[in-house]
Design an enzyme around this catalytic site. Structure first.
Site, PDB file in Angstrom:
ATOM      1  N   ALA A  54      -3.478  51.895  17.058  1.00  0.00           N
ATOM      2  CA  ALA A  54      -3.477  52.655  18.313  1.00  0.00           C
ATOM      3  C   ALA A  54      -4.541  53.732  18.202  1.00  0.00           C
ATOM      4  O   ALA A  54      -4.876  54.195  17.107  1.00  0.00           O
ATOM      5  CB  ALA A  54      -2.114  53.278  18.591  1.00  0.00           C
ATOM      6  N   SER A  80      -7.592  60.008  22.449  1.00  0.00           N
ATOM      7  CA  SER A  80      -8.776  60.876  22.436  1.00  0.00           C
ATOM      8  C   SER A  80      -8.723  61.900  21.318  1.00  0.00           C
ATOM      9  O   SER A  80      -9.759  62.415  20.900  1.00  0.00           O
ATOM     10  CB  SER A  80      -8.896  61.591  23.781  1.00  0.00           C
ATOM     11  OG  SER A  80      -7.718  62.318  24.069  1.00  0.00           O
ATOM     12  N   ILE A  81      -7.523  62.208  20.800  1.00  0.00           N
ATOM     13  CA  ILE A  81      -7.392  63.186  19.722  1.00  0.00           C
ATOM     14  C   ILE A  81      -7.366  62.521  18.358  1.00  0.00           C
ATOM     15  O   ILE A  81      -7.993  63.003  17.403  1.00  0.00           O
ATOM     16  CB  ILE A  81      -6.109  64.023  19.902  1.00  0.00           C
ATOM     17  CG1 ILE A  81      -6.143  64.766  21.239  1.00  0.00           C
ATOM     18  CG2 ILE A  81      -5.940  65.014  18.752  1.00  0.00           C
ATOM     19  CD1 ILE A  81      -7.265  65.760  21.379  1.00  0.00           C
ATOM     20  N   ALA A  82      -6.642  61.416  18.220  1.00  0.00           N
ATOM     21  CA  ALA A  82      -6.462  60.798  16.906  1.00  0.00           C
ATOM     22  C   ALA A  82      -6.246  59.302  17.051  1.00  0.00           C
ATOM     23  O   ALA A  82      -6.041  58.789  18.156  1.00  0.00           O
ATOM     24  CB  ALA A  82      -5.277  61.431  16.181  1.00  0.00           C
ATOM     25  N   GLN A  83      -6.310  58.598  15.919  1.00  0.00           N
ATOM     26  CA  GLN A  83      -5.947  57.191  15.885  1.00  0.00           C
ATOM     27  C   GLN A  83      -5.070  56.951  14.673  1.00  0.00           C
ATOM     28  O   GLN A  83      -5.025  57.773  13.743  1.00  0.00           O
ATOM     29  CB  GLN A  83      -7.186  56.302  15.836  1.00  0.00           C
ATOM     30  CG  GLN A  83      -8.064  56.440  14.605  1.00  0.00           C
ATOM     31  CD  GLN A  83      -9.343  55.611  14.744  1.00  0.00           C
ATOM     32  OE1 GLN A  83     -10.055  55.698  15.747  1.00  0.00           O
ATOM     33  NE2 GLN A  83      -9.625  54.796  13.742  1.00  0.00           N
ATOM     34  N   VAL A  84      -4.333  55.818  14.682  1.00  0.00           N
ATOM     35  CA  VAL A  84      -3.365  55.573  13.614  1.00  0.00           C
ATOM     36  C   VAL A  84      -3.614  54.219  12.962  1.00  0.00           C
ATOM     37  O   VAL A  84      -4.042  53.258  13.601  1.00  0.00           O
ATOM     38  CB  VAL A  84      -1.917  55.644  14.150  1.00  0.00           C
ATOM     39  CG1 VAL A  84      -1.596  57.047  14.648  1.00  0.00           C
ATOM     40  CG2 VAL A  84      -1.679  54.642  15.262  1.00  0.00           C
ATOM     41  N   LYS A 131      -2.071  58.893  10.505  1.00  0.00           N
ATOM     42  CA  LYS A 131      -2.720  59.396  11.716  1.00  0.00           C
ATOM     43  C   LYS A 131      -3.876  60.284  11.307  1.00  0.00           C
ATOM     44  O   LYS A 131      -3.707  61.240  10.534  1.00  0.00           O
ATOM     45  CB  LYS A 131      -1.733  60.182  12.587  1.00  0.00           C
ATOM     46  CG  LYS A 131      -2.353  60.730  13.861  1.00  0.00           C
ATOM     47  CD  LYS A 131      -1.348  61.476  14.742  1.00  0.00           C
ATOM     48  CE  LYS A 131      -0.450  60.532  15.485  1.00  0.00           C
ATOM     49  NZ  LYS A 131       0.365  61.221  16.536  1.00  0.00           N
ATOM     50  N   ASP A 174       7.780  64.043  25.335  1.00  0.00           N
ATOM     51  CA  ASP A 174       7.327  62.759  25.878  1.00  0.00           C
ATOM     52  C   ASP A 174       8.208  61.628  25.343  1.00  0.00           C
ATOM     53  O   ASP A 174       7.725  60.715  24.660  1.00  0.00           O
ATOM     54  CB  ASP A 174       5.860  62.530  25.495  1.00  0.00           C
ATOM     55  CG  ASP A 174       5.213  61.424  26.326  1.00  0.00           C
ATOM     56  OD1 ASP A 174       5.771  61.073  27.380  1.00  0.00           O
ATOM     57  OD2 ASP A 174       4.140  60.927  25.921  1.00  0.00           O
TER      58      ASP A 174
END
Length: 537
Positions: free
Chosen positions: A131, A134-138, A152, A286
């Protein structure tokens, strides 16, 4: 959305704010929003009204500006108290998904953060991201001890991008507040300030780990688990968390095939959300189905604590007061809270009370399990927009969370009984409000108030001496309150309940010096209250 990575090269560091500002103005024109930029004083004069701006064009503009604008649009999508339904629907389409960075780019970032080669800590590391935002990916990985984890990693240079675009967006917001009354009501600069604080927390991946740990400890007794983190390897730029195993709550068909007790899981989920908000004060902001798992051990799992809301004790007290006012059909009390939250604007209070009374009456005879929270919220939001009342950002986040939760439990169990969830919560709330630590805290506040009163005694005695000497008492009344007293406000009328309340207060004041007079005043207060009650029957 376009990958923000290209603007993160060496040339981005040299990009001046004025150049970036010019780029954004070009985007206004590209999406047919030159009229808006003209109203901001940033382009040639145009007669185009502000309401001619199409929601779809604004969404496209935010997407092209980049990740900061997209995330701000997602915050605006929560604000049904500010924006009409067509705007909310358009903003909800904004997706914070971008192509993942190649592993060659992220590998040195991860190794720098964990302090050594990946092979020194992981027996397996999937180079393909599962995944990306815009801030991070994992990435999925396995530690040397065999534990399956999620890694992450924050995108390189994202802090510089966020800082630059936030400055420009706040500059535009301040201009809009000065020049465009329709936008000034939305308080865009205040929204952006709150958004900046939220974004800073989201960029701190260590903060996500701390929030997950704290909220998990609070929820464990009701059957909810959060991921455990590897604290030695986790920090602001990278975090390593346990990979929870189970069925994603977004796959309800798989859950039904596994014969899970979905009604019980829906109850656990509802209890978790309500308890986080009302009792804990820190909550997962969320909790959509993608962040919920039905775990193999029968528990409920919550992941991704990048978005976390906080309610201070004072705000939770206000929510309790609002709930009590609604339950007792005290429309005046409901208006008091809404006006407090909106900053006490000058509105037609009588008409607002009538509208709220009609809304409360609409649902007063409906069984709790038949109440549709989304319907109630939409009607309340429409009232707020009509009377130009705004909610504080933290409460807007609470309402978005509640709507997300309500929609989810209705999907799991269409006959979901909210009354069943409120009863144990009310008991827990009473225990929380009467626990010894809280009572000691309240006693401390009382002593502090008495101390302040003692310190102000000389000034108070001076005021009393002045009254005794001159025979005059200075009274200050705000202009709008004076209008209300005069009955100048349209539709205003005297509240008959005011007289017995005023007499009761007078009785309490003179009781120590004139007990007989106090008794007569109290008796008259009771007589008037009974007369008002008989009149209403």
């Amino acid at each position: 959305m376009a990958d923000p990575t290209p603007v993160d090269g060496p040339e981005a560091a040299a990009l001046k704010e004025s150049e970036r500002f010019a780029q954004i103005l070009v985007l206004f024109g590209r999406h047919g929003l030159k009229g808006v930029s003209a109203r901001l004083g940033l382009g040639p004069d145009r007669d185009e009204p502000l309401d001619s701006a199409r929601p779809e064009a604004v969404v496209a503009l935010l997407t092209d500006i980049g990740p900061v604008a997209v995330k701000f649009g997602q915050i605006l999508a929560m604000r049904s108290d500010l924006l009409a339904p067509e705007w909310i629907a358009a903003l909800y389409k904004l997706q914070d998904r971008v192509p993942p960075l190649p592993f060659e780019t992220t590998r040195p970032l991860i190794e720098d953060a964990i302090g050594g080669p990946i092979e020194s800590f992981f027996s397996r590391f999937d180079e393909k991201a599962i995944a990306a935002g815009s801030i991070a990916q994992v990435h999925a990985a396995t530690l040397l001890d065999g534990r399956d984890v999620i890694v992450k990693v924050r995108r390189p240079g994202i802090e510089r991008i966020v800082d630059a675009d936030l400055r420009i967006l706040r500059r535009l917001a301040r201009i809009a507040e000065r020049r465009i009354p329709e936008i000034a009501r939305l308080k865009p600069d205040e929204l952006l300030r709150y958004f900046a604080e939220s974004l800073d927390r989201e960029m701190d991946l260590g903060a996500e780990a701390r929030a997950s740990n704290a909220i998990g400890a609070f929820l464990k007794d009701i059957g909810v688990r959060t991921a455990r983190f590897d604290w030695e390897l986790s920090g602001r730029r990278v975090n390593i968390q346990e990979r929870l195993r189970g069925i994603p709550a977004s796959d309800l068909e798989a859950a039904r095939r596994s014969h899970l007790d979905l009604t019980a899981l829906a109850s656990t989920y509802a209890q978790a959300v309500l308890r986080m908000i009302v009792i804990n004060g820190q909550f997962h902001a969320d909790p959509h189905p993608g962040n919920v798992f039905f775990l193999d051990d029968g528990m409920l799992g919550l992941i991704d604590f990048g978005a976390v809301g906080t309610l201070l004790p004072k705000r939770r007290e206000e929510l309790v007061r609002l709930g009590l006012a609604i339950a007792s059909q005290d429309t005046s009390g409901v208006v008091d809270i809404l006006m407090l939250w909106a900053g006490d604007p000058d509105v037609d209070r009588f008409r607002l009370e009538e509208a709220l009374a009609e809304l409360i009456d609409r649902f007063s005879n409906v069984l709790l399990e038949q109440i549709d929270l989304s319907d109630i919220f939409q009607r309340v939001f429409a009232l707020l927009r009509e009377f130009h009342l705004t909610l504080p950002p933290d409460l807007a986040l609470v309402l978005r969370t509640l709507l997300t939760a309500e929609g989810f439990v209705r999907r799991i169990d269409p006959q979901f009984d909210i009354a069943r969830e409120l009863a144990p919560l009310a008991k827990a709330l009473m225990r929380e409000r009467t626990r010894p630590a809280r009572l000691r805290s309240e006693a401390g506040k009382l002593l502090a108030a008495l101390g302040r009163a003692a310190l102000s005694t000389p000034s108070l005695i001076g005021q009393i001496e002045k009254v005794a000497r001159t025979g005059l008492i200075t009274v200050s009344i705000a202009p709008k309150d004076l209008k209300r007293l005069r009955g100048d406000t349209r539709g205003s009328r005297t509240n008959p309940q005011l007289y017995p309340a005023a007499l009761a207060i007078c009785a309490a004041i003179v009781f120590s010096s004139e007990p007989l007079l106090a008794a007569l005043l109290a008796l008259l207060s009771v007589v008037l209250a009974i007369a008002d009650w008989l009149r209403q029957r």
